[in-house]
Scaffold this motif. Structure first.
Motif, PDB file in Angstrom:
ATOM      1  N   GLY A  43      33.845  47.237  24.750  1.00 13.03           N
ATOM      2  CA  GLY A  43      34.184  46.405  25.903  1.00 13.03           C
ATOM      3  C   GLY A  43      34.506  44.977  25.505  1.00 13.03           C
ATOM      4  O   GLY A  43      35.490  44.388  25.973  1.00 13.03           O
ATOM      5  N   TYR A  71      38.094  43.056  25.759  1.00 10.62           N
ATOM      6  CA  TYR A  71      38.199  41.802  26.511  1.00 10.62           C
ATOM      7  C   TYR A  71      38.850  40.707  25.663  1.00 10.62           C
ATOM      8  O   TYR A  71      39.769  40.023  26.115  1.00 10.62           O
ATOM      9  N   VAL A 115      41.504  43.998  29.009  1.00  8.59           N
ATOM     10  CA  VAL A 115      40.842  43.980  30.320  1.00  8.59           C
ATOM     11  C   VAL A 115      40.532  42.532  30.672  1.00  8.59           C
ATOM     12  O   VAL A 115      40.465  41.659  29.795  1.00  8.59           O
ATOM     13  N   ASP A 116      40.345  42.270  31.969  1.00  6.10           N
ATOM     14  CA  ASP A 116      40.080  40.906  32.421  1.00  6.10           C
ATOM     15  C   ASP A 116      38.594  40.591  32.519  1.00  6.10           C
ATOM     16  O   ASP A 116      38.206  39.427  32.585  1.00  6.10           O
ATOM     17  N   ARG A 117      37.756  41.610  32.555  1.00  4.25           N
ATOM     18  CA  ARG A 117      36.320  41.374  32.700  1.00  4.25           C
ATOM     19  C   ARG A 117      35.527  42.575  32.214  1.00  4.25           C
ATOM     20  O   ARG A 117      36.072  43.667  32.017  1.00  4.25           O
ATOM     21  N   ILE A 118      34.247  42.333  32.019  1.00  3.80           N
ATOM     22  CA  ILE A 118      33.313  43.371  31.575  1.00  3.80           C
ATOM     23  C   ILE A 118      32.227  43.491  32.637  1.00  3.80           C
ATOM     24  O   ILE A 118      31.657  42.477  33.068  1.00  3.80           O
ATOM     25  N   ARG A 147      33.279  36.623  34.535  1.00  3.55           N
ATOM     26  CA  ARG A 147      34.097  37.427  33.638  1.00  3.55           C
ATOM     27  C   ARG A 147      33.258  38.558  33.055  1.00  3.55           C
ATOM     28  O   ARG A 147      33.787  39.590  32.638  1.00  3.55           O
ATOM     29  N   ILE A 148      31.962  38.315  32.978  1.00  2.00           N
ATOM     30  CA  ILE A 148      31.011  39.353  32.600  1.00  2.00           C
ATOM     31  C   ILE A 148      29.982  39.452  33.713  1.00  2.00           C
ATOM     32  O   ILE A 148      29.403  38.445  34.120  1.00  2.00           O
ATOM     33  N   ALA A 174      39.024  46.186  34.415  1.00  2.00           N
ATOM     34  CA  ALA A 174      37.686  45.888  33.895  1.00  2.00           C
ATOM     35  C   ALA A 174      37.256  46.982  32.936  1.00  2.00           C
ATOM     36  O   ALA A 174      37.719  48.127  32.998  1.00  2.00           O
ATOM     37  N   SER A 203      41.437  49.955  34.523  1.00  2.00           N
ATOM     38  CA  SER A 203      40.045  49.882  34.082  1.00  2.00           C
ATOM     39  C   SER A 203      39.682  51.046  33.177  1.00  2.00           C
ATOM     40  O   SER A 203      40.321  52.100  33.187  1.00  2.00           O
TER      41      SER A 203
END
Length: 329
Positions: free
Chosen positions: A160, A164, A169-172, A224-225, A241, A267
């Motif tokens: 992950g 990122y 991906v934009d977030r975790i 973001r996380i 995500a 995602s």
């Protein structure tokens, strides 16, 4: 074990191994030859060190296993990697095929798999872990099922973070059911975050291994996380995500269905769990078991399974898991 020649029983055969780099040979043998001693004890043979040669004395099966292990560990050293106690233990359990020495051709083209993060490069140690990491990169939804200590959650969080920082991906989003492990803790003090954070601590621990503390804190502050209990996922659509559900054996069937249907465009979702450690009330069906039964035939959903051989914690953990498995009804 000794450096000088010794007399062997006449019915025992010998295998000679030569390692050209004396510096690497020292690291291979370990301080006071402790790595060789450990291999001797585990495989039931004798190893004699003579300069840059090792003489293996014992039955053929033990000599073949020791040869594969020593050549595999020497290949690691040639790549500039270390040989730790965990590496030695994993090699003893897996006995990798030395005819295919690790070569970094591409992420999955050789026998070496690496996941780069901000703080460290993570290298899956066993074949099951390598296949699992490959599945995480290739599938929209992946399951990792197996006993504690096999790296299911740790590797998922590493992938992950890798996705990122590479902009995939934009977030975790990291989640787990807030279920007590067999004991009642009562009411916890503080606000909602204070109450749920103890349940989420393993996820924080994994995250802090891959990101500098200040960066991790900043990303959490910016959302973001996200690290949150499973119950907080209801009603959301998780797009772009990387989403991990840990300890999924403690999700009910309805919770599992709710979580799986949160998957949004762009995602990736990872579900990890151990079927032998269900903490749900008696009579409540584990959602992980249902998901495994219902989803196995669907494309782009992968299932990776681990055993005690994949444990990367203390060597005793693997022995403990095997003992409990043998005693299971």
């Amino acid at each position: 074990m000794a450096d000088a020649a010794v007399g062997f029983a006449p019915d025992l055969e010998e295998t000679f191994l030569e390692f050209p780099d004396n510096r690497l040979m020292v690291d291979l043998c370990g301080e006071f030859d402790r790595n060789l001693s450990h291999i001797e004890t585990k495989l039931g043979l004798q190893i004699v060190r003579r300069g840059n040669q090792l003489v293996l004395v014992g039955d053929k099966a033990a000599r073949d296993d020791a040869t594969r292990i020593l050549q595999h560990l020497y290949s690691r050293l040639e790549q500039g990697k270390s040989v730790t106690n965990a590496d030695l233990d994993a090699a003893l359990r897996m006995a990798p095929d030395a005819t295919q020495p690790p070569k970094q051709r591409d992420m999955f083209g050789g026998t070496t798999v690496e996941v780069r993060t901000r703080k460290k490069t993570v290298e899956p140690r066993t074949d099951a872990q390598k296949a699992y990491v490959k599945a995480l990169f290739e599938n929209d939804l992946s399951f990792g099922i197996g006993p504690a200590g096999t790296g299911k959650t740790y590797l998922a969080v590493a992938v992950g973070v890798n996705m990122y920082i590479n902009g995939l991906v934009d977030r975790i989003i990291l989640s787990r059911p807030a279920v007590e492990a067999g004991e009642k803790l009562g009411y916890l003090p503080g606000d909602m975050k204070d109450k749920v954070d103890p349940y989420m601590q393993p996820l924080y621990d994994a995250l802090n291994d891959f990101l500098p503390a200040k960066q991790a804190a900043k990303l959490i502050e910016e959302k973001r996380i996200e690290i949150a209990p499973l119950a907080f996922m209801r009603g959301r659509t998780l797009s772009n995500a990387f989403v991990v559900l840990d300890e999924a054996q403690n999700a009910t069937t309805m919770q599992m269905k709710m979580f799986l249907t949160r998957l949004g465009e762009g995602s990736r979702m990872v579900i990890t769990g151990d079927r032998t450690q269900v903490d749900l009330p008696r009579g409540v069906q584990s959602g992980l078991a249902d998901a495994e039964r219902l989803l196995k035939t669907i494309d782009r959903i992968s299932f990776s399974y681990f055993t005690a051989k994949d444990v990367v914690r203390h060597p005793l953990v693997a022995a403990i898991i095997e003992a409990y498995d043998q005693d299971a009804p």
